[in-house]
Design an enzyme around this catalytic site. Structure first.
Site, mmCIF file in Angstrom:
data_model
loop_
_atom_site.group_PDB
_atom_site.id
_atom_site.type_symbol
_atom_site.label_atom_id
_atom_site.label_comp_id
_atom_site.label_asym_id
_atom_site.label_seq_id
_atom_site.Cartn_x
_atom_site.Cartn_y
_atom_site.Cartn_z
ATOM 1 C CE LYS A 33 45.720 44.665 47.045
ATOM 2 N NZ LYS A 33 45.378 44.431 45.626
ATOM 3 C CG ASN A 40 42.461 32.982 39.194
ATOM 4 O OD1 ASN A 40 41.964 32.225 38.374
ATOM 5 N ND2 ASN A 40 42.116 34.246 39.280
ATOM 6 C CE LYS A 86 46.510 47.094 39.525
ATOM 7 N NZ LYS A 86 46.404 45.768 40.175
ATOM 8 C CB THR A 113 43.901 39.202 36.824
ATOM 9 O OG1 THR A 113 42.979 39.804 37.733
ATOM 10 C CG2 THR A 113 45.266 39.827 37.007
ATOM 11 C CB SER A 131 36.347 44.310 39.903
ATOM 12 O OG SER A 131 36.824 43.129 40.502
ATOM 13 C CE LYS A 135 36.148 46.681 42.743
ATOM 14 N NZ LYS A 135 36.687 45.563 43.555
#
Length: 409
Positions: free
Chosen positions: A114, A229, A102, A198, A358, A78
């Protein structure tokens, strides 16, 4: 892949080396078998591609693209996809490592991945960005999937990019495949609260960190570097909690007002112009370097990597730092902050709200059953508070006395 060694290197290589060194140091301090470091210091898979894209003027440009899959011990890979001119393979590898930790820190069943494309979307039209997005999926389709690797938005990507990617993947598979990416628009299988997730997670962690380090939120003075954002969502939520935002900045520069910047007016200005530059409100124009060294209670770097370094760490005046960007603090700066007793809440904790929501989106896609925004925010609140105190309590009991950082905790 890059081993730990000396010599000149790119920014991405520096980030990778620092990440590998931190893993090595932490494995040694925990007295874990050396095999743990050997497994974690390198990714399982790295895929590189060259994306030939027809530009609006009819010319063809080829953009390097990458997808790194670090470790899937806890679940599918992810991690976000960024479009940025500085993207390189080592940067993507390092970011995939951070995603592994994370996901583990916040307790979601994913491994780290990533992706990135070396391009400058600020110099591209929407049609060109769409072509890059779709070509990326065509190049990486064999390693993606809702049970294998699930990308999400990152720097310079957004729900529209995710919608294009999900659509392209569905075409390839000849079946609706909403779960292959997260961060999609609501109309394409997205999740309530994902856009602000986030920033909301950072705000929750900032609130709890302020309690833990005895900083009253209603009198706290905050500086936020980065107003995309993540930075803008964080600023809005923390302003609503009573914080005074005295400084903000983006790629065009910084703004400072010791009495506080009107965040809602700034949001309106950025919605119209795209940048903080030219803000008509009451604020002094300063550089991003000056922004980071403002006298404040909480500093939130929400831009790019390597913003707090050995060159400026001694000039930082914040009482605590909450990392919103990935890797904004170098290893050298970390050492200085330990010496100066400035706690740093690490990125793999503070900005994990995005991957948490997510995960909620992915679960809903898989079950075709969707939750309300209130349910999403409540579940996020529970996850972030639990994760913060898991790390903070370990830091206090095992690390602080030995000058270990919250990042090592």
């Amino acid at each position: 892949m890059t081993a730990i060694k000396g010599g000149a290197c790119s920014k991405g290589t520096e980030i990778l080396r620092a990440t590998q060194q931190l893993i090595k140091k932490t494995v040694d301090r925990l007295e874990l078998p050396s095999a743990v470091y050997e497994i974690l210091k390198e990714p399982r898979t790295v895929v590189g591609a060259a994306l030939p894209i027809e530009m609006d003027d009819g010319s063809i440009k080829v953009f390097p693209a990458y997808r790194c899959q670090h470790n899937n011990a806890l679940g599918p890979y992810k991690g976000g996809i960024r479009f940025h001119p500085d993207v390189d393979m080592d940067e993507v590898i390092a970011l995939s490592m951070w995603m592994t930790f994370k996901c583990a820190v916040v307790g979601v069943p994913y491994g780290g991945g990533k992706g990135g494309v070396t391009c400058d979307p600020l110099q591209m039209s929407q049609r060109e960005i769409e072509r890059v997005s779709r070509e990326y999926v065509r190049a990486m389709a064999s390693v993606l999937g809702s049970d294998k690797d699930i990308p999400a938005p990152d720097v310079n990507t957004n729900p529209q990019v995710m919608a294009w990617m999900a659509d392209e993947y569905s075409k390839i598979k000849q079946a609706p495949s909403f779960g292959v990416v997260t961060g999609k628009p609501l109309t394409a299988g997205g999740c309530y609260g994902r856009k602000e997730s986030t920033g909301r997670g950072i705000s929750i962690v900032t609130r709890e960190a302020a309690k833990a380090f005895n900083i009253p939120l209603d009198t706290a003075r905050l500086v936020i570097q980065g107003f995309g954002n993540v930075g803008s969502s964080t600023a809005k939520i923390l302003a609503d909690l009573g914080c005074t935002i005295i400084g903000v900045g983006d790629i065009t520069g910084g703004l400072y007002n010791k009495s506080g910047i009107d965040i809602y007016k700034l949001l309106e200005h950025v919605a119209k112009t795209g940048f903080v530059e030219g803000f008509p409100g009451e604020a002094e124009v300063i550089t991003n370097e000056e922004l980071l060294t403002l006298d404040c209670d909480i500093l939130i770097p929400a831009a790019l990597e390597n913003q707090l370094t050995g060159r400026n760490a001694n000039d930082i005046k914040a009482k605590i730092i909450v990392e919103a960007a990935n890797g904004p603090t170098t290893a050298e700066a970390d050492k200085i902050f330990v010496e100066r007793n400035i706690p740093v809440v690490p990125d793999i904790l503070s900005n994990s709200g995005g991957v948490t929501v997510s995960y909620f989106e992915w679960v809903q896609n898989n079950y075709s059953y969707y939750w309300s925004e209130q349910e999403i925010n409540q579940r996020l609140e529970e996850k972030m508070v639990e994760a913060f105190y898991n790390i903070y309590n370990f830091y206090c009991s095992k690390c602080k006395a030995n000058n270990y950082t919250m990042r090592e905790a």
